[in-house]
Design a protein around this motif. Structure first.
Motif, mmCIF file in Angstrom:
data_model
loop_
_atom_site.group_PDB
_atom_site.id
_atom_site.type_symbol
_atom_site.label_atom_id
_atom_site.label_comp_id
_atom_site.label_asym_id
_atom_site.label_seq_id
_atom_site.Cartn_x
_atom_site.Cartn_y
_atom_site.Cartn_z
ATOM 1 N N LEU A 147 0.834 -1.241 0.177
ATOM 2 C CA LEU A 147 0.064 0.078 -0.033
ATOM 3 C C LEU A 147 1.034 1.172 0.052
ATOM 4 N N TYR A 149 -0.055 5.573 0.490
ATOM 5 C CA TYR A 149 -1.057 6.506 0.744
ATOM 6 C C TYR A 149 -0.573 7.942 0.287
ATOM 7 N N THR A 150 -1.643 8.710 -0.179
ATOM 8 C CA THR A 150 -1.178 10.055 -0.462
ATOM 9 C C THR A 150 -2.452 10.960 0.082
ATOM 10 N N LYS A 151 -2.161 12.119 0.680
ATOM 11 C CA LYS A 151 -3.058 12.964 1.378
ATOM 12 C C LYS A 151 -3.828 13.556 0.230
ATOM 13 N N ARG A 298 -5.325 4.548 -8.105
ATOM 14 C CA ARG A 298 -5.664 4.827 -6.968
ATOM 15 C C ARG A 298 -7.091 4.931 -6.484
ATOM 16 N N GLU A 343 -7.241 10.500 2.568
ATOM 17 C CA GLU A 343 -6.181 9.960 1.883
ATOM 18 C C GLU A 343 -6.697 8.915 0.820
ATOM 19 N N SER A 344 -5.900 8.950 -0.265
ATOM 20 C CA SER A 344 -6.414 8.220 -1.188
ATOM 21 C C SER A 344 -5.032 6.646 -1.166
ATOM 22 N N VAL A 345 -5.367 5.427 -1.669
ATOM 23 C CA VAL A 345 -4.522 4.421 -1.346
ATOM 24 C C VAL A 345 -4.318 3.709 -2.747
ATOM 25 N N VAL A 357 -5.866 -2.110 5.426
ATOM 26 C CA VAL A 357 -6.960 -1.031 5.224
ATOM 27 C C VAL A 357 -8.022 -1.185 6.130
#
Length: 371
Positions: A147, A149-151, A298, A343-345, A357
């Motif tokens: 994984l 993650y992106t804010k 994503r 966040e996206s994942v 998750v």
């Protein structure tokens, strides 16, 4: 344990050499050739082996294999679906320089179109395959979480079926858990695309093995959404424990895919179990992946619990009902607890990263309910 899946015809040398290679790497290979006499049918034994494997290795050769009447698919196709549903890491290699029969071409398109971090590569000789498999196994041994993650710059708007009771009823009593998966960077479906996906939703759902073939599914359509409803059987007696059951799958014009399921319950009502809820949410995430609909790199994932007045935080025992429970103490017929994604994942959240998750989502919901 590494499960080796392929038709044997056309890949005899590769399968036999992989057995020794995997053993030399310190792992246990599992092939249908090695199964001893068992009380279960060979197909069921293979599927159980897939579910207990650490990694599944798929070889795509020229032949599709025998088609089982139960699923209208080959053993390798069944094993692919089982590995998807279980969130298993999959390594896929396609043999070059051979002519694929039509059914194998169709299966290869399914495998190669699935974008959840599956390792796809090719080989021409057995020696080349052995080198590539050895490298990949070593990579998997040293790999961390799949994984990333992106804010998010702004919080996306997720659809919740429970916000629209007029067209959201699933004819199922009790509290529900709902999971929403929204692909990022996706422009949504046209009306034609949504209709075509809706028509295929029943078959896609059955391939996850979460619904028996003899269960009648009900597809409904309203503006911007198609919903597939799964009848949930009632327990034989009112106080019999019942585990959570898949109740509905929804696909929205925006691209969001949602699944709803009942919470575990017994004679004292629905149960938010800190141990059972993460597993249930992980299973729902894997169903979303196994449906093979979401193709974005994503996604944003959110979860909601619609609790009734008889819902409580506790421990679900499938063998017997509780004798007492601590209700949450809110008035009215129901209350909602939900996560607020910031966040996206990566798409691995719908496969090998589902458990990680799900753990965070479940913890957030349990904390809200416990307050």
């Amino acid at each position: 344990m590494i499960f080796i899946s392929s038709a044997r015809k056309g890949l005899e040398d590769e399968r036999d050499n992989l057995d020794g290679l995997i053993r030399s790497l310190g792992h246990t290979p599992v092939r249908f050739e090695d199964f001893s006499a068992q009380s279960t049918p060979s197909r069921e034994a293979c599927l159980r082996a897939v579910e207990s494997a650490d990694v599944c290795l798929f070889l795509l050769g020229p032949y599709y294999g025998h088609i089982f009447p139960e699923t209208a698919q080959s053993a390798t196709h069944d094993e692919w679906v089982a590995a998807q549903a279980a969130g298993k890491p999959r390594i896929v290699y396609r043999k070059q320089g051979v002519r694929f029969e039509d059914a194998q071409h169709a299966f290869a398109r399914i495998v190669e179109a699935y974008a959840t971090g599956v390792f796809r590569d090719s080989f021409s000789t057995t020696t080349e395959l052995m080198i590539k498999v050895a490298q990949k196994v070593r990579e998997l041994e040293s790999a961390g979480s799949p994984l990333a993650y992106t804010k998010l710059a702004e919080q996306p708007a997720l659809h919740w079926a429970s916000d629209h009771p007029a067209h959201g009823a699933v004819n199922t009593p009790g509290a529900m858990v709902e999971l929403g998966v929204l692909p990022l960077g996706f422009d949504g479906y046209s009306a034609r695309e949504l209709e075509q996906l809706g028509v295929s939703l029943g078959d896609r759902t059955r391939t996850t093995r979460m619904v028996r073939n003899d269960v009648a599914l009900n597809l409904t359509r309203s503006e911007g959404v198609v919903a597939l409803r799964v009848p949930v059987s009632r327990p034989q007696s009112w106080d019999a424990p019942q585990s959570g059951k898949l109740a509905e799958i929804r696909l929205y014009k925006t691209g969001q895919l949602s699944v709803r399921a009942t919470l575990p319950r017994d004679g004292l009502g629905a149960i938010l179990d800190p141990d059972a809820l993460p597993q249930q949410i992980a299973d729902l995430l894997r169903i979303c992946g196994a449906l093979n609909i979401v193709q974005a790199d994503r996604v944003v994932v959110g979860a909601r619990v619609s609790a009734t007045a008889l819902t409580s935080v506790g421990v679900f025992d499938p063998r017997q009902s509780r004798r007492s429970s601590q209700l949450m103490g809110f008035n009215g017929s129901d209350r909602v607890f939900q996560t607020e994604p910031d966040e996206s994942v990566t798409l691995a959240a719908l496969g090998e990263g589902a458990a990680e998750v799900a753990g965070y989502l479940a913890q957030t919901l349990i904390m809200q309910a416990s307050r």
